[in-house]
Design a protein around this motif. Structure first.
Motif, PDB file in Angstrom:
ATOM      1  N   ASP A 153       0.821  -1.212   0.000  1.00 15.72           N
ATOM      2  CA  ASP A 153       0.000   0.000   0.000  1.00 15.72           C
ATOM      3  C   ASP A 153       0.856   1.263   0.000  1.00 15.72           C
ATOM      4  N   LEU A 154       2.170   1.097   0.093  1.00 14.64           N
ATOM      5  CA  LEU A 154       3.035   2.274   0.217  1.00 14.64           C
ATOM      6  C   LEU A 154       3.381   2.866  -1.144  1.00 14.64           C
ATOM      7  N   SER A 155       3.527   4.189  -1.161  1.00 14.51           N
ATOM      8  CA  SER A 155       4.010   4.847  -2.372  1.00 14.51           C
ATOM      9  C   SER A 155       5.518   4.641  -2.466  1.00 14.51           C
ATOM     10  N   TYR A 156       6.072   4.992  -3.611  1.00 15.80           N
ATOM     11  CA  TYR A 156       7.507   4.840  -3.844  1.00 15.80           C
ATOM     12  C   TYR A 156       8.322   5.552  -2.761  1.00 15.80           C
ATOM     13  N   GLY A 157       7.943   6.806  -2.487  1.00 15.43           N
ATOM     14  CA  GLY A 157       8.669   7.586  -1.478  1.00 15.43           C
ATOM     15  C   GLY A 157       8.585   6.959  -0.098  1.00 15.43           C
ATOM     16  N   ASN A 158       7.405   6.427   0.231  1.00  8.85           N
ATOM     17  CA  ASN A 158       7.250   5.808   1.549  1.00  8.85           C
ATOM     18  C   ASN A 158       8.036   4.510   1.672  1.00  8.85           C
ATOM     19  N   LYS A 159       8.120   3.764   0.553  1.00  8.49           N
ATOM     20  CA  LYS A 159       8.956   2.563   0.572  1.00  8.49           C
ATOM     21  C   LYS A 159      10.411   2.941   0.838  1.00  8.49           C
ATOM     22  N   LYS A 160      10.789   4.064   0.228  1.00  6.95           N
ATOM     23  CA  LYS A 160      12.147   4.557   0.417  1.00  6.95           C
ATOM     24  C   LYS A 160      12.407   4.854   1.887  1.00  6.95           C
ATOM     25  N   LYS A 161      11.403   5.400   2.542  1.00  3.02           N
ATOM     26  CA  LYS A 161      11.552   5.696   3.973  1.00  3.02           C
ATOM     27  C   LYS A 161      11.763   4.411   4.771  1.00  3.02           C
ATOM     28  N   VAL A 162      11.018   3.359   4.383  1.00  7.61           N
ATOM     29  CA  VAL A 162      11.230   2.067   5.051  1.00  7.61           C
ATOM     30  C   VAL A 162      12.691   1.656   4.866  1.00  7.61           C
ATOM     31  N   GLY A 163      13.187   1.862   3.644  1.00  6.66           N
ATOM     32  CA  GLY A 163      14.579   1.539   3.342  1.00  6.66           C
ATOM     33  C   GLY A 163      15.548   2.300   4.221  1.00  6.66           C
ATOM     34  N   ILE A 164      15.259   3.565   4.435  1.00  5.88           N
ATOM     35  CA  ILE A 164      16.143   4.402   5.249  1.00  5.88           C
ATOM     36  C   ILE A 164      16.157   3.902   6.692  1.00  5.88           C
ATOM     37  N   VAL A 165      14.960   3.702   7.253  1.00  4.17           N
ATOM     38  CA  VAL A 165      14.880   3.230   8.639  1.00  4.17           C
ATOM     39  C   VAL A 165      15.559   1.869   8.760  1.00  4.17           C
ATOM     40  N   GLN A 166      15.281   1.010   7.806  1.00  3.73           N
ATOM     41  CA  GLN A 166      15.826  -0.339   7.805  1.00  3.73           C
ATOM     42  C   GLN A 166      17.353  -0.325   7.689  1.00  3.73           C
ATOM     43  N   GLY A 167      17.865   0.597   6.898  1.00  2.00           N
ATOM     44  CA  GLY A 167      19.314   0.684   6.703  1.00  2.00           C
ATOM     45  C   GLY A 167      20.056   1.260   7.896  1.00  2.00           C
ATOM     46  N   LEU A 168      19.382   2.109   8.660  1.00  4.61           N
ATOM     47  CA  LEU A 168      20.061   2.792   9.767  1.00  4.61           C
ATOM     48  C   LEU A 168      19.761   2.160  11.122  1.00  4.61           C
ATOM     49  N   LEU A 169      18.811   1.231  11.129  1.00  6.05           N
ATOM     50  CA  LEU A 169      18.291   0.662  12.372  1.00  6.05           C
ATOM     51  C   LEU A 169      19.379   0.085  13.283  1.00  6.05           C
ATOM     52  N   HIS A 170      20.291  -0.646  12.712  1.00  6.25           N
ATOM     53  CA  HIS A 170      21.276  -1.362  13.528  1.00  6.25           C
ATOM     54  C   HIS A 170      22.543  -0.546  13.772  1.00  6.25           C
ATOM     55  N   GLU A 171      22.433   0.758  13.610  1.00 12.13           N
ATOM     56  CA  GLU A 171      23.544   1.689  13.837  1.00 12.13           C
ATOM     57  C   GLU A 171      24.833   1.214  13.164  1.00 12.13           C
ATOM     58  N   PRO A 172      24.801   1.136  11.833  1.00 10.39           N
ATOM     59  CA  PRO A 172      25.958   0.602  11.117  1.00 10.39           C
ATOM     60  C   PRO A 172      27.159   1.541  11.173  1.00 10.39           C
ATOM     61  N   LYS A 173      28.341   0.953  11.089  1.00 11.05           N
ATOM     62  CA  LYS A 173      29.571   1.757  11.084  1.00 11.05           C
ATOM     63  C   LYS A 173      29.866   2.260   9.687  1.00 11.05           C
ATOM     64  N   LEU A 174      29.307   1.573   8.698  1.00  6.43           N
ATOM     65  CA  LEU A 174      29.467   2.021   7.316  1.00  6.43           C
ATOM     66  C   LEU A 174      28.084   2.077   6.668  1.00  6.43           C
ATOM     67  N   ILE A 175      27.752   3.251   6.135  1.00 10.90           N
ATOM     68  CA  ILE A 175      26.462   3.406   5.479  1.00 10.90           C
ATOM     69  C   ILE A 175      26.702   3.548   3.985  1.00 10.90           C
ATOM     70  N   ILE A 176      26.096   2.668   3.207  1.00 11.30           N
ATOM     71  CA  ILE A 176      26.257   2.732   1.751  1.00 11.30           C
ATOM     72  C   ILE A 176      24.928   3.158   1.135  1.00 11.30           C
ATOM     73  N   LEU A 177      24.950   4.285   0.453  1.00 11.84           N
ATOM     74  CA  LEU A 177      23.730   4.835  -0.135  1.00 11.84           C
ATOM     75  C   LEU A 177      23.876   4.850  -1.649  1.00 11.84           C
ATOM     76  N   ASP A 178      22.977   4.165  -2.326  1.00 12.84           N
ATOM     77  CA  ASP A 178      23.040   4.119  -3.782  1.00 12.84           C
ATOM     78  C   ASP A 178      21.878   4.934  -4.339  1.00 12.84           C
ATOM     79  N   GLU A 179      22.166   6.134  -4.800  1.00 13.14           N
ATOM     80  CA  GLU A 179      21.118   7.042  -5.289  1.00 13.14           C
ATOM     81  C   GLU A 179      19.929   7.077  -4.329  1.00 13.14           C
ATOM     82  N   PRO A 180      20.154   7.557  -3.119  1.00 10.09           N
ATOM     83  CA  PRO A 180      19.147   7.359  -2.077  1.00 10.09           C
ATOM     84  C   PRO A 180      17.955   8.302  -2.124  1.00 10.09           C
ATOM     85  N   THR A 181      18.038   9.417  -2.827  1.00 14.98           N
ATOM     86  CA  THR A 181      17.006  10.436  -2.617  1.00 14.98           C
ATOM     87  C   THR A 181      15.824  10.357  -3.568  1.00 14.98           C
TER      88      THR A 181
END
Lengths: 294, 265
Positions: free
Chosen positions: A129-157
């Protein structure tokens, strides 16, 4: 210390080129930009770092360990946000995030709440039910959740509105201040400009240059726009240091790198209507890198 | 374990649908038996009057309508076909769905090895096959108890019903192998249907040809219901071949998948 070290990394998909002899390194604690047009090899490089694909030759290390050999260990400390995010469609956002968290040790589950509040994300919606932008937000939260030491962003915006982009950049800055290293791939220079100090420029599968953004912008190039009284022969400006020379009726546009007096000398005896000397945008420098190659 | 749990959760609905369908098909066949049971002798004559090739092609060469166990293989044939398609679906899709649904970029960047992902997913398929077999065992037992008027051979019942498990394991492992071998699988069902029916046609062909070598090609030959009814056991050579092939497919899946590039979105 270098968090990422890529050495002569090459990937061929059959006969089709992915990347060729890519080498650069990212220092601990920096936000490193990785720019190039679509199809240049940004994603290929990143996917090799994450051992989603296996390089044809060359090596890459993260935290000093070989990416392929120690992939599982290394990935504990990596947060990855792909350019397009896809999740299991029948799940709710909160279920995806919990599933994601279940792969890591000691995840602070309260971060789900704080991060999704910051990104204005509804946890109880279903993924499909999520729009593209909202899915992206899930991606952001999911990517940062575990407090990674290295963050890799591939065309994130892509898909995020400007307000959300700003919030996202703020989040990245906070993580960076806490000590996370960031590899930020993009084809939009202005956003790289906002965050990064150093960039690697990739074109047709090869690194064109690794440069300090400050150097690149301030110390090297000037953007000239000169409007003459009459049409002039652009050949008069065909000397070394001049690039991207274009002519529109009586106006000349070009980028110049070198002794400014040389340009001034050429202008002697000519009648000008107007003249602008500006800092070029990264976009223009960037285009220049591509044109030079051709 | 989280991957196993996730897979089972995602496969739950489809598993229920398949269970219900298998039982439904089985019930339909057995009701057919009930409805013709008072004219069995006539039906037997009609069947016997068909040419043997024709009967073989319907997997009903030795159809013996005197007992319910004589009719049972006829119903089981279609259960095996459906079960094979289901197992193959599971096998093909469990790994390839991550690429098809584009969720690979989520799962494969997690700190788990590919070996673990593949083994957990195989485990999930195995658990689902065990569940569907358990459900079918219970249901078929209940249905048989309800419709059979006389005693039936329990051993034969177990042997015939057990073929579902072996057939399903074979097609699931073959499905794993195919999904590891092919780069990108757009749709699963045509592959499963195609492969299962190809093997079944080979089996039917061999029912007529009776070629020993050809028999090794199709798993339906390994567990030919008519042969099992006659010998009251599984063929040991075929069991060895079955075991070898299942292990080979599983091994190749691990081997190929460990080196596979995940196509980008």
């Amino acid at each position: 210390m270098n968090v990422i070290e890529i050495n002569q990394l090459t990937k061929y998909y059959g006969k089709h080129r992915g990347i060729e002899n890519v080498s650069f390194s990212v220092e601990k604690g920096e936000i490193f930009g990785f720019i190039g047009p679509n199809g240049a090899g940004k994603s290929t490089t990143i996917r090799a770092l994450l051992s989603l694909i296996y390089p044809t030759s060359g090596t890459a290390t993260i935290f000093g360990k070989d990416c392929i050999k120690y992939g599982k260990e290394i990935r504990k400390d990596i947060g990855y946000l792909p350019s397009e995010v896809f999740y299991y469609e029948n799940m709710k956002v909160i279920e995806v995030l919990k599933y994601s968290a279940s792969f890591y040790d000691d995840v602070d589950m309260s971060r789900i709440q704080t991060l999704s509040q910051t990104m204005d994300l509804d946890l109880n919606k279903r993924i499909d039910d999520l729009s593209y932008g909202n899915k992206k937000k899930v991606g952001i939260v999911q990517g940062l959740l575990h407090e990674p030491k290295l963050i890799i962003l591939d065309e994130p915006t892509g898909g995020l509105d400007p307000l959300m982009q700003q919030k996202f950049f703020d989040l990245i800055r906070i993580e960076n201040e806490k000590g996370a290293t960031v590899l930020f791939s993009s084809h939009i220079l202005t956003e790289v400009q906002k965050l990064c100090r150093r960039v690697a420029i990739i074109k047709d599968g090869s690194i064109v240059k690794v440069e300090n953004l400050q150097d690149m912008r301030q110390h090297n190039y000037k953007k000239f726009t000169i409007e003459f009284e009459n049409v002039v022969d652009p050949a008069a400006f065909g000397f070394e240091g001049i690039t991207s020379l274009t002519q529109e009726e009586t106006t000349l546009h070009f980028l110049y790198k070198g002794d400014i007096n040389k340009v001034i000398n050429r202008l002697q005896g000519k009648v000008l209507r107007n003249m602008l000397v500006e800092e070029p945008t990264l976009e223009e420098i960037f285009m220049h890198y591509y044109q030079k190659e051709n | 374990m989280n991957i196993l749990k996730q897979e089972l959760k995602m496969g739950r609905k489809s598993l229920i649908v398949w269970c219900v369908s298998l039982i439904g098909v089985f019930l339909l066949f057995m009701l057919m038996y009930v409805s013709i049971s008072d004219q069995l002798a006539e039906f037997q004559k009609v069947f016997d009057s068909f040419p043997v090739e024709f009967r073989r092609a319907f997997a009903a060469e030795n159809l013996n309508l005197d007992t319910v166990m004589g009719f049972y293989p006829f119903a089981m044939t279609y259960i095996l076909l459906a079960g094979a398609v289901q197992a193959m679906n599971l096998g093909v899709s469990v790994l390839s769905s991550e690429v098809r649904e584009k969720t690979g970029d989520f799962l494969f960047v997690k700190p788990v090895s590919r070996f673990r992902i593949v083994s957990m997913k195989m485990m999930a398929v195995f658990v689902q096959i065990v569940i569907i077999n358990a459900v079918f065992f219970i249901a078929s037992r209940l249905i048989l108890e309800m419709i059979s008027t006389a005693d039936y051979d329990n051993n034969l019942y177990l042997l015939l019903t057990g073929t579902l498990f072996f057939i399903q394991i074979f097609f699931a492992s073959f499905g794993f192998f195919i999904s590891a071998f092919l780069r990108r699988i757009k749709t699963v069902l045509p592959i499963s249907m195609g492969v299962v029916f190809l093997f079944y046609i080979i089996f039917l062909l061999n029912e007529t040809l009776k070629d020993v070598k050809l028999g090794y090609i199709s798993p339906f030959d390994y567990f030919a219901l008519a042969a099992i009814s006659k010998t009251m056991s599984y063929d040991s050579v075929y069991l060895v071949v079955w075991t070898f092939l299942v292990f080979l497919f599983v091994y190749l899946t691990f081997y190929l998948f460990a080196k596979k590039d995940l196509p980008s979105i």
